[in-house]
Design a protein around this motif. Structure first.
Motif, PDB file in Angstrom:
ATOM      1  N   LYS B  45       0.835  -1.207   0.000  1.00  0.00           N
ATOM      2  CA  LYS B  45       0.000   0.000   0.000  1.00  0.00           C
ATOM      3  C   LYS B  45       0.867   1.254   0.000  1.00  0.00           C
ATOM      4  N   SER B  46       1.781   1.324   0.946  1.00  0.00           N
ATOM      5  CA  SER B  46       2.616   2.522   1.041  1.00  0.00           C
ATOM      6  C   SER B  46       3.463   2.693  -0.209  1.00  0.00           C
ATOM      7  N   THR B  47       3.974   1.592  -0.711  1.00  0.00           N
ATOM      8  CA  THR B  47       4.791   1.673  -1.917  1.00  0.00           C
ATOM      9  C   THR B  47       3.984   2.296  -3.050  1.00  0.00           C
ATOM     10  N   PRO B  85       1.650  10.823   4.678  1.00  0.00           N
ATOM     11  CA  PRO B  85       2.377   9.548   4.676  1.00  0.00           C
ATOM     12  C   PRO B  85       2.024   8.721   5.912  1.00  0.00           C
ATOM     13  N   GLN B  86       2.374   7.441   5.820  1.00  0.00           N
ATOM     14  CA  GLN B  86       2.188   6.571   6.976  1.00  0.00           C
ATOM     15  C   GLN B  86       3.097   7.048   8.104  1.00  0.00           C
ATOM     16  N   ARG B  87       2.583   7.079   9.303  1.00  0.00           N
ATOM     17  CA  ARG B  87       3.337   7.585  10.464  1.00  0.00           C
ATOM     18  C   ARG B  87       4.057   8.888  10.089  1.00  0.00           C
ATOM     19  N   LEU B 161      -4.045   9.320   1.570  1.00  0.00           N
ATOM     20  CA  LEU B 161      -3.823   9.174   3.005  1.00  0.00           C
ATOM     21  C   LEU B 161      -3.365   7.752   3.304  1.00  0.00           C
ATOM     22  N   ASP B 162      -2.164   7.638   3.853  1.00  0.00           N
ATOM     23  CA  ASP B 162      -1.613   6.315   4.117  1.00  0.00           C
ATOM     24  C   ASP B 162      -1.828   5.946   5.580  1.00  0.00           C
ATOM     25  N   GLU B 163      -2.712   5.033   5.802  1.00  0.00           N
ATOM     26  CA  GLU B 163      -3.076   4.576   7.134  1.00  0.00           C
ATOM     27  C   GLU B 163      -3.273   5.733   8.110  1.00  0.00           C
ATOM     28  N   PRO B 164      -4.231   6.593   7.813  1.00  0.00           N
ATOM     29  CA  PRO B 164      -4.423   7.793   8.633  1.00  0.00           C
ATOM     30  C   PRO B 164      -4.853   7.488  10.065  1.00  0.00           C
TER      31      PRO B 164
HETATM   32 MG   LIG Z   1       2.260   0.970   4.756  1.00  0.00          MG
END
Ligand SMILES: [Mg+2]
Ligand SMILES: Nc1ncnc2c1ncn2[C@@H]1O[C@H](COP(=O)(O)OP(=O)(O)O)[C@@H](O)[C@H]1O
Lengths: 246, 408
Positions: B45-47, B85-87, B161-164
């Motif tokens: 997902k993040s990629t 981004p994630q975190r 939104l990455d894992e908001p």
């Molecule tokens: Mg991720």
């Protein structure tokens, strides 16, 4: 250009949000003061009204303390803490990030260099009016310092962009700059075959900056520092781009 | 390409050395959609999001955002996207307002416009009380809100939104989802998560990825229907029985339920000690409630509760992703998803737990195995279409496998 400027401004300001900038500037100036007044009898024993000692010592102080401390975090810390992703995904070019960071850090170094002007002002202006100073070498000396520091900062930036660890960035930058100083000192030169000696003299920061300190501005010295700066900035740019293909 | 396609990914492949993090990922997001990008940890997902925001480059394939190519026009792409981004990490030493101002400066938003927008954003993201604080002083929840705020400052048409909601407490999760729903009203949003309840709540569409491949893509209902099965919840009194019969033993009940025609699996679910509770899976085309009731009467069992649910997204998700994940990851993702469900503090948590345990337990192989097989077939079906379209860049080795699965 204005994106670069925004990044540079933020970088410059952020130094003052932590004690680092203050500590380094104060330590640097204090060390310089000590050297100035005590080293080999101090300034007072020199029989000429010149700033030679200061101009020899300031580059060393920059290379061995100020520049490594100021540049170590530039990219390494952004990578380590993860702030880089948000910065890069704003509409900024990688080159603007690199150049902005360079300007921010160099700006702080220039502030430090300007602060060393305190000593000549104290001595030749007010309160100890020790006579008239030959301003030519002083001005060219400061020009040399500015160019030299740009090269040193760009080296630090490059190293910082190759690692995620500030500590590693600090030590490697210190080591590289240290080498670039001592390769030019008489001691090392005597031990080298002539051809190597030529190369060493060519890259030595000490020999490159010596001209400026005597008031002699050579195009080749200016070019040397500018080339180092441009080369290292390009290298940092590549290092930053590398993340895309990692 | 029609002009209302906001994000289009075509055959995105990303390799890290020999490891393939993304494998020909293709999807489209249309204007106004709120899409849940679902997948277990490590699914890619993040990629994908990093490629869409031009932080990384794809090894192969292409993507356009708002009509701009992510490779050729990164600045245009980024100016259309608000990205969290994630975190997400922001400069800790900066003040909240100072940071937002910095982002606005880079995005070339002048002071008047900034002042106008910031009022609304502060309100939407609930930042009123922390504006003067330094970012490092904020709790994770508030930092996440600042993250949302910085993504909104230029009023972008697209939000990534990455894992908001990762790492937020249940209340904060609800709030952030609420913000996202509000924000999503007039924007295109793609949000990644591995929490399905969130997708069901906030998204109109789901794209499920597993091990770098898209395994399902469609409206929430379509994806849910893909499982093709329903779940029955049945509780039977443990202590009492109808006149003349003895109280039932759990094993008997389970066996009887499992052997009903049309039930593919029966599994005991935890309850208090007054009832035996079971969760049964059946095919969607039949309704077995009458049969279950008749069985109870026949045996003299006291039926306390019976419910028929269309299969939850979670079930589909598990079916589609589990066999993949288990193959090389064993316990890790299962453990992570359990932890996540527990934060939700509802009965789903227990359920997830039970399922995950099963997955790692050879003993139950036939009930889970069945679900997985089925899921795989569907997965490949969904994927097969896309794979066929862009097989041109092919690596031979994978293609035949794809197609054979597609038929199955
Ligand atoms: Mg991720
Ligand atoms: N920089 C990297 N180098 C090597 N492998 C990576 C890198 N980034 C991600 N990966 C791997 O790629 C896969 C997908 O990662 P990611 O996109 O972060 O998954 P997700 O966001 O779905 O949890 C993971 O298996 C991860 O380990």
């Amino acid at each position: 250009m204005s994106t670069t400027w925004t990044i540079a401004k933020r970088e410059f300001r952020s130094y003052f949000d932590s004690p680092v900038a203050y500590v380094v500037i104060c330590l640097g100036l204090a060390a310089l003061g000590l050297l100035f007044f005590n080293y080999r009898g101090g300034f007072w024993d020199a029989n000429r009204a010149s700033l030679e000692q200061m101009f020899i010592q300031v580059p060393r102080g920059l290379s061995w303390l100020v520049v490594p401390v100021i540049t170590m975090r530039l990219i390494a810390e952004e990578k380590h803490s993860g702030t880089l992703e948000l910065l890069i995904t704003l509409p900024v070019r990688d080159s603007e990030v690199i150049f902005g960071k360079f300007l921010g850090a160099w700006g702080l170094v220039l502030v430090f260099i300007a602060a060393t002007g305190l000593y000549p002002i104290l001595m030749f202006g007010w309160p100890w009016d020790l006579g008239s100073l030959d301003t030519g070498p002083v001005l060219s000396g400061y020009l040399g310092l500015a160019l030299f520091s740009a090269a040193a900062v760009s080296i630090g930036l490059l190293i910082s962009s190759l690692t995620e660890s500030q500590v590693i960035a600090f030590f490697v930058t210190f080591l590289v700059l240290f080498m670039l100083h001592i390769v030019g000192s008489g001691m090392t030169l005597d031990m080298l075959p002539p051809r190597v000696e030529y190369v060493v003299t060519f890259i030595s920061f000490e020999t490159r900056i010596a001209g400026f300190l005597r008031g002699a501005i050579h195009a080749r010295d200016i070019l040397f520092f500018l080339t180092v700066t441009a080369g290292c900035l390009t290298g940092s740019f590549w290092a930053l781009e590398r993340r895309k293909w990692a | 390409m029609t002009s209302d396609v906001m994000i289009e990914a075509q055959g995105l492949t990303k390799r890290y050395g020999a490891f393939r993090a993304l494998d020909r990922v293709s999807f489209q997001v249309k204007k106004g959609e709120v899409v849940g990008f679902l997948g277990p940890n490590g699914a890619g997902k993040s990629t994908t999001m990093r490629i869409l925001t031009c932080y990384q480059s794809a090894t192969a394939g292409s993507a356009t955002v708002h009509g701009h190519d992510v490779f050729d026009e990164p600045l245009e792409v980024r100016s259309k996207i608000g990205y969290l981004p994630q975190r997400a990490q922001m400069y800790g030493e900066m003040g909240v307002l100072e940071y937002l101002r910095f982002v606005a400066d880079i995005r070339k938003i002048n002071v008047t416009l900034f002042n106008k927008r910031i009022r609304n954003i502060v309100e939407v993201c609930g930042l009123g009380t922390v504006l003067g604080k330094d970012l490092r002083q904020l709790s994770h929840g508030y930092r996440q809100r600042v993250g949302l705020a910085q993504a909104l400052i230029h009023d972008p048409p697209i939000l990534v939104l990455d894992e908001p909601t990762e790492g937020l407490d249940p209340n904060e999760k609800t709030e952030v989802l609420e913000y996202i729903k509000q924000i999503g009203r007039d924007r295109t949003v793609i949000l990644s998560t591995h929490n399905l309840a969130e997708v069901e709540e906030a998204c109109s569409r789901a794209i499920i990825v597993s091990k770098g491949r898209v395994v399902a893509d469609g409206s929430i209902d379509e994806v849910r229907a893909r499982g093709g099965r329903v779940r029955y919840h049945v509780s039977i009194d443990e202590k009492n029985a109808l006149a003349g019969k003895s109280a039932p033993a759990v094993g008997d009940v389970e066996r009887a339920l499992a052997t009903l025609d049309g039930i593919t699996s029966a599994k005991e679910t935890p309850t208090d000690d007054r009832a035996h509770a079971f969760s049964l899976l059946g095919t969607r085309s039949t309704d077995l409630r009458a049969d279950i009731y008749r069985l109870c009467v026949e045996r003299g069992w006291v039926l306390l509760e019976m419910r028929r649910d269309i299969q939850r997204l979670e079930d589909v998700f598990k079916a589609l992703t589990k066999s993949d994940e288990l193959a090389d990851r064993l316990r890790a993702p299962a453990a992570a998803s359990v932890a996540d469900e527990d934060e939700d503090a509802d009965d789903e948590g227990d359920d997830a737990n039970a399922d995950d345990d099963d997955a790692n337990d050879e003993g139950d192989a036939d009930d889970e195995g069945d679900a997985d097989d089925k899921g795989d077939g569907d997965a490949a079906g969904a994927n097969g279409k896309e794979a066929d379209e862009d097989d041109d860049d092919d690596e031979g080795a994978d293609a035949p496998a794809d197609k054979s699965k597609g038929k199955g």
